[in-house]
Design an enzyme around this catalytic site. Structure first.
Site, mmCIF file in Angstrom:
data_model
loop_
_atom_site.group_PDB
_atom_site.id
_atom_site.type_symbol
_atom_site.label_atom_id
_atom_site.label_comp_id
_atom_site.label_asym_id
_atom_site.label_seq_id
_atom_site.Cartn_x
_atom_site.Cartn_y
_atom_site.Cartn_z
ATOM 1 N N VAL A 154 12.681 13.251 -1.499
ATOM 2 C CA VAL A 154 12.575 12.937 -2.927
ATOM 3 C C VAL A 154 13.133 14.085 -3.773
ATOM 4 C CG1 VAL A 154 10.187 13.765 -3.256
ATOM 5 C CG2 VAL A 154 11.038 11.873 -4.616
ATOM 6 N N ASP A 155 13.013 15.302 -3.291
ATOM 7 C CA ASP A 155 13.548 16.486 -3.980
ATOM 8 C C ASP A 155 15.066 16.335 -4.171
ATOM 9 O OD1 ASP A 155 13.677 19.031 -5.028
ATOM 10 O OD2 ASP A 155 13.322 20.083 -3.141
HETATM 11 N N1 AR6 Z 1 11.221 7.971 -4.605
HETATM 12 C C1 AR6 Z 1 9.921 7.955 -4.211
HETATM 13 N N2 AR6 Z 1 9.495 8.445 -3.030
HETATM 14 C C2 AR6 Z 1 10.411 8.991 -2.211
HETATM 15 C C3 AR6 Z 1 11.801 9.050 -2.526
HETATM 16 C C4 AR6 Z 1 12.188 8.514 -3.796
HETATM 17 N N3 AR6 Z 1 13.466 8.527 -4.209
HETATM 18 N N4 AR6 Z 1 12.461 9.641 -1.493
HETATM 19 C C5 AR6 Z 1 11.539 9.917 -0.546
HETATM 20 N N5 AR6 Z 1 10.312 9.525 -0.967
HETATM 21 P P1 AR6 Z 1 9.601 14.166 1.232
HETATM 22 P P2 AR6 Z 1 7.618 16.322 1.615
HETATM 23 C C6 AR6 Z 1 9.008 9.642 -0.297
HETATM 24 O O1 AR6 Z 1 10.139 14.371 2.587
HETATM 25 O O2 AR6 Z 1 7.084 15.643 2.800
HETATM 26 C C7 AR6 Z 1 12.330 18.404 0.848
HETATM 27 O O3 AR6 Z 1 13.422 18.869 1.605
HETATM 28 C C8 AR6 Z 1 8.999 9.780 1.195
HETATM 29 O O4 AR6 Z 1 9.132 8.522 1.827
HETATM 30 O O5 AR6 Z 1 10.543 13.950 0.109
HETATM 31 O O6 AR6 Z 1 6.671 16.841 0.581
HETATM 32 C C9 AR6 Z 1 11.719 19.488 -0.028
HETATM 33 O O7 AR6 Z 1 12.703 20.372 -0.522
HETATM 34 C C10 AR6 Z 1 7.633 10.405 1.429
HETATM 35 O O8 AR6 Z 1 6.622 9.401 1.468
HETATM 36 O O9 AR6 Z 1 8.670 15.433 0.762
HETATM 37 C C11 AR6 Z 1 10.790 20.174 0.934
HETATM 38 O O10 AR6 Z 1 11.470 21.103 1.747
HETATM 39 C C12 AR6 Z 1 7.401 11.241 0.163
HETATM 40 O O11 AR6 Z 1 8.398 10.831 -0.772
HETATM 41 C C13 AR6 Z 1 10.282 19.035 1.789
HETATM 42 O O12 AR6 Z 1 11.295 18.047 1.754
HETATM 43 C C14 AR6 Z 1 7.535 12.730 0.396
HETATM 44 O O13 AR6 Z 1 8.573 12.965 1.331
HETATM 45 C C15 AR6 Z 1 9.023 18.443 1.218
HETATM 46 O O14 AR6 Z 1 8.523 17.503 2.130
#
Ligand code: AR6
Length: 180
Positions: free
Chosen positions: A40-41
């Protein structure tokens, strides 16, 4: 998927891409550098454009469990709240408290900046591997508790990327006992 009124706020669970939402702030599941990443980042930085990372550079990072706010630039959301969830390591390194702290501090920033609506992704449940059911309980419980520190907030969106995670949030929201 589910909407519930608790106190003065409507809390809703949806399946969507958080970058498309029209709310005062979307929350970013960032890393301690605040300089972007995957998941998501990456999606938020792509949608907001390069001015976002330029502002983030001035913030000099963020500790795990903390949160910082920037503008939203090309996003529909006027603000982005960047928070850093814990990496799941089996649950013995304070992961629950750190995840709760992300939601609590994000709600605190909403209160401080008098925001009325905020959308959260399921912090830590992707690349950081936090168990999704446990994370959903913490997300709902802590956000409801945080409403008292953010009386301006009338709408909270739990924005999940996939149906199974949305179901977990909807179940946690449905069984929440109500105002704290
Ligand atoms: N909209 C809503 N939810 C989303 C989206 C989106 N566009 N994309 C992904 N998700 P993650 P973390 C969900 O991996 O576990 C990054 O590299 C996804 O399915 O984004 O906190 C950062 O820089 C999941 O349920 O974040 C950090 O290094 C949720 O968002 C690391 O990843 C969180 O997944 C953070 O990992």
């Amino acid at each position: 998927m589910l909407t519930r009124r608790i106190g003065g706020a409507e809390l809703e669970v949806i399946v969507a891409d958080i970058t498309t939402l029209s709310v005062d702030a979307i929350v970013n599941a960032a890393n301690t550098s605040l300089l972007g990443g995957g998941g998501v980042d990456g999606a938020i930085h792509r949608a907001a454009g390069p001015d976002l990372v330029a502002e983030c550079r001035m913030l000099h990072g963020c500790k795990t469990g903390h949160a910082k706010i920037t503008k939203g630039y090309r996003l529909r959301a006027a603000h982005v709240i960047h928070t850093v969830g814990p990496v799941w390591n089996g649950g013995t390194l304070g992961e629950d408290d750190l995840l709760a702290s992300c939601y609590r501090r994000s709600m605190g920033l909403c209160g401080k900046h008098r925001l009325t609506s905020v959308a959260f992704p399921a912090i830590s449940t992707g690349i950081f591997r936090f168990p999704a059911d446990r994370a959903a309980d913490i997300a709902v419980r802590t956000t409801v508790e945080g409403l008292s520190a953010a009386p301006s907030v009338t709408r909270v969106v739990f924005c999940c990327f996939a149906e199974p995670n949305a179901k977990l949030h909807a179940e946690a929201l449905a069984r929440h006992p109500g105002p704290c």
